[in-house]
Design a protein around this motif. Structure first.
Motif, mmCIF file in Angstrom:
data_model
loop_
_atom_site.group_PDB
_atom_site.id
_atom_site.type_symbol
_atom_site.label_atom_id
_atom_site.label_comp_id
_atom_site.label_asym_id
_atom_site.label_seq_id
_atom_site.Cartn_x
_atom_site.Cartn_y
_atom_site.Cartn_z
ATOM 1 N N UNK A 68 0.845 -1.195 0.000
ATOM 2 C CA UNK A 68 0.000 0.000 0.000
ATOM 3 C C UNK A 68 0.879 1.244 0.000
ATOM 4 N N UNK A 69 0.382 2.279 -0.621
ATOM 5 C CA UNK A 69 0.947 3.627 -0.493
ATOM 6 C C UNK A 69 -0.235 4.473 -0.041
ATOM 7 N N UNK A 70 -0.440 4.477 1.266
ATOM 8 C CA UNK A 70 -1.651 5.115 1.779
ATOM 9 C C UNK A 70 -1.547 6.635 1.831
ATOM 10 N N UNK A 71 -0.319 7.139 1.939
ATOM 11 C CA UNK A 71 -0.129 8.585 1.907
ATOM 12 C C UNK A 71 0.081 9.025 0.458
ATOM 13 N N UNK A 72 -0.811 9.837 -0.095
ATOM 14 C CA UNK A 72 -0.668 10.256 -1.497
ATOM 15 C C UNK A 72 0.712 10.847 -1.783
ATOM 16 N N UNK A 73 1.257 10.479 -2.924
ATOM 17 C CA UNK A 73 2.590 10.917 -3.334
ATOM 18 C C UNK A 73 2.453 11.811 -4.559
ATOM 19 N N UNK A 74 2.981 13.015 -4.487
ATOM 20 C CA UNK A 74 2.934 13.923 -5.638
ATOM 21 C C UNK A 74 4.260 13.883 -6.381
ATOM 22 N N UNK A 75 4.170 13.737 -7.698
ATOM 23 C CA UNK A 75 5.372 13.653 -8.524
ATOM 24 C C UNK A 75 5.955 15.047 -8.708
ATOM 25 N N UNK A 76 7.229 15.241 -8.359
ATOM 26 C CA UNK A 76 7.853 16.569 -8.492
ATOM 27 C C UNK A 76 8.040 16.981 -9.951
ATOM 28 N N UNK A 77 8.267 18.246 -10.153
ATOM 29 C CA UNK A 77 8.517 18.790 -11.486
ATOM 30 C C UNK A 77 9.754 18.131 -12.097
ATOM 31 N N UNK A 78 9.648 17.771 -13.377
ATOM 32 C CA UNK A 78 10.771 17.188 -14.091
ATOM 33 C C UNK A 78 11.018 15.723 -13.789
ATOM 34 N N UNK A 79 10.118 15.092 -13.015
ATOM 35 C CA UNK A 79 10.324 13.704 -12.637
ATOM 36 C C UNK A 79 9.107 12.852 -13.009
ATOM 37 N N UNK A 80 9.208 11.559 -12.741
ATOM 38 C CA UNK A 80 8.130 10.629 -13.069
ATOM 39 C C UNK A 80 8.086 9.522 -12.027
ATOM 40 N N UNK A 81 6.927 8.900 -11.929
ATOM 41 C CA UNK A 81 6.720 7.758 -11.043
ATOM 42 C C UNK A 81 6.687 6.536 -11.946
ATOM 43 N N UNK A 82 7.660 5.632 -11.785
ATOM 44 C CA UNK A 82 7.768 4.488 -12.696
ATOM 45 C C UNK A 82 7.544 3.179 -11.947
ATOM 46 N N UNK A 83 6.881 2.236 -12.617
ATOM 47 C CA UNK A 83 6.545 0.949 -12.013
ATOM 48 C C UNK A 83 6.799 -0.176 -13.008
ATOM 49 N N UNK A 84 7.082 -1.367 -12.481
ATOM 50 C CA UNK A 84 7.142 -2.563 -13.310
ATOM 51 C C UNK A 84 5.762 -3.199 -13.369
ATOM 52 N N UNK A 85 5.449 -3.896 -14.454
ATOM 53 C CA UNK A 85 4.144 -4.554 -14.557
ATOM 54 C C UNK A 85 4.030 -5.728 -13.588
ATOM 55 N N UNK A 86 5.154 -6.307 -13.210
ATOM 56 C CA UNK A 86 5.183 -7.361 -12.198
ATOM 57 C C UNK A 86 5.370 -6.669 -10.845
ATOM 58 N N UNK A 87 4.316 -6.019 -10.389
ATOM 59 C CA UNK A 87 4.398 -5.045 -9.311
ATOM 60 C C UNK A 87 5.045 -5.562 -8.026
ATOM 61 N N UNK A 88 4.824 -6.814 -7.700
ATOM 62 C CA UNK A 88 5.351 -7.335 -6.440
ATOM 63 C C UNK A 88 6.788 -7.831 -6.551
ATOM 64 N N UNK A 89 7.355 -7.725 -7.747
ATOM 65 C CA UNK A 89 8.739 -8.158 -7.961
ATOM 66 C C UNK A 89 9.456 -7.146 -8.842
ATOM 67 N N UNK A 90 9.373 -5.893 -8.452
ATOM 68 C CA UNK A 90 9.986 -4.825 -9.234
ATOM 69 C C UNK A 90 10.552 -3.759 -8.312
ATOM 70 N N UNK A 91 11.779 -3.357 -8.585
ATOM 71 C CA UNK A 91 12.377 -2.237 -7.862
ATOM 72 C C UNK A 91 12.044 -0.973 -8.643
ATOM 73 N N UNK A 92 11.192 -0.144 -8.058
ATOM 74 C CA UNK A 92 10.682 1.006 -8.798
ATOM 75 C C UNK A 92 10.279 2.118 -7.839
ATOM 76 N N UNK A 93 9.440 3.028 -8.291
ATOM 77 C CA UNK A 93 9.077 4.187 -7.478
ATOM 78 C C UNK A 93 8.193 3.839 -6.287
#
Length: 204
Positions: free
Chosen positions: A131-156
C-alpha cells in the motif's frame, strides 16, 4: 473424384503468413532479417535515437520477458502508460510510466489511484501486495515508474533509505533513453510493443 470436398484438409496446412515467419525468421534467415531490419531502422530513425536493449529481469512480466530484445525510440515527450528504457542510478531499467509531474498517486487494496481516481491497468501480473496510503505527488521534471510485475519490481513504489531522505524513488524525465516500440527477439513474440494509455476513471 473421391467425394472429398475441395480444400477439406486445409486446416492441416500452415497459412502463408506462418510459412513466411518460419522461413524468413528461422535460423539462419532470422539473423539476416534482423540485420536488414536494424540497418533500415538505423538509416531511417537514427536521428531520433534508435537504440537496442535486452530485458534483464522479471519486473515487466507478463508484458516483457527476461531475454526479450527491444528497440526504443526517443520522443519529445512521454505519457502515462508508456513503456520506457531509462538510465537510473547508473543502470538501464525498463519500466512503465505511471505518473508525471503534478500527478498525485497512491495504492489502495492492490490498485493504483491517480489524483484520487482508480486507474485501470489490465496489463499487470497481479494486484499489488503493498500500500501507499499517503498520497505521493510527482515533483517537477520527474516521473513515477513501475514494473508490470508489481510485487517483484524495484521502482518508485520503494522508498529510498534514510540517507536519501526517505522519499519515493522518482525517476527524472531526462533519464529516459526512449520508448519501447518493437520486440525483435524471440521470433515467436516479435512485433510492435504497444503502450497503454494510463488514465484515471475521470479520463485524465
Amino acid at each position: 473424384m473421391d467425394g472429398t470436398p475441395p480444400h477439406a484438409d486445409a486446416r492441416n496446412h500452415k497459412p502463408e503468413r506462418g510459412i513466411f515467419r518460419e522461413v524468413v525468421l528461422g535460423k539462419p534467415g532470422g539473423y539476416a532479417a534482423i540485420i536488414l531490419l536494424a540497418s533500415l531502422a538505423v538509416y531511417g530513425f537514427g536521428p531520433r535515437g534508435l537504440r537496442f536493449f535486452m530485458v534483464p529481469s522479471i519486473s515487466m512480466e507478463p508484458t516483457l520477458q527476461v531475454g526479450d530484445m527491444l528497440a526504443t525510440l526517443r520522443y519529445p515527450e512521454y505519457h502515462r502508460g508508456d513503456i520506457v528504457v531509462m538510465r537510473h542510478d547508473g543502470e538501464y531499467l525498463v519500466k512503465r510510466i505511471a505518473g508525471l509531474p503534478g500527478d498525485v498517486l497512491n495504492v489502495v487494496d492492490g490498485a493504483l489511484f491517480i489524483d484520487g481516481k482508480y486507474a485501470s491497468e489490465p496489463y499487470i501480473k497481479e494486484p499489488m501486495g503493498y500500500v501507499i496510503d499517503q498520497p505521493v505527488q510527482v515533483p517537477e521534471g520527474q516521473m513515477f515508474f513501475l514494473g508490470d510485475n508489481r510485487n517483484h519490481s524495484e521502482d518508485s513504489s520503494m522508498e529510498r533509505a534514510k540517507g536519501f531522505g526517505g522519499d519515493h524513488d522518482f525517476g527524472k524525465l531526462d533519464e529516459v533513453v526512449g520508448r519501447v516500440i518493437f520486440r525483435y527477439y524471440p521470433y515467436s513474440r516479435w512485433g510492435r510493443v504497444r503502450s497503454y494509455p494510463l488514465v484515471n476513471t475521470a479520463g485524465v
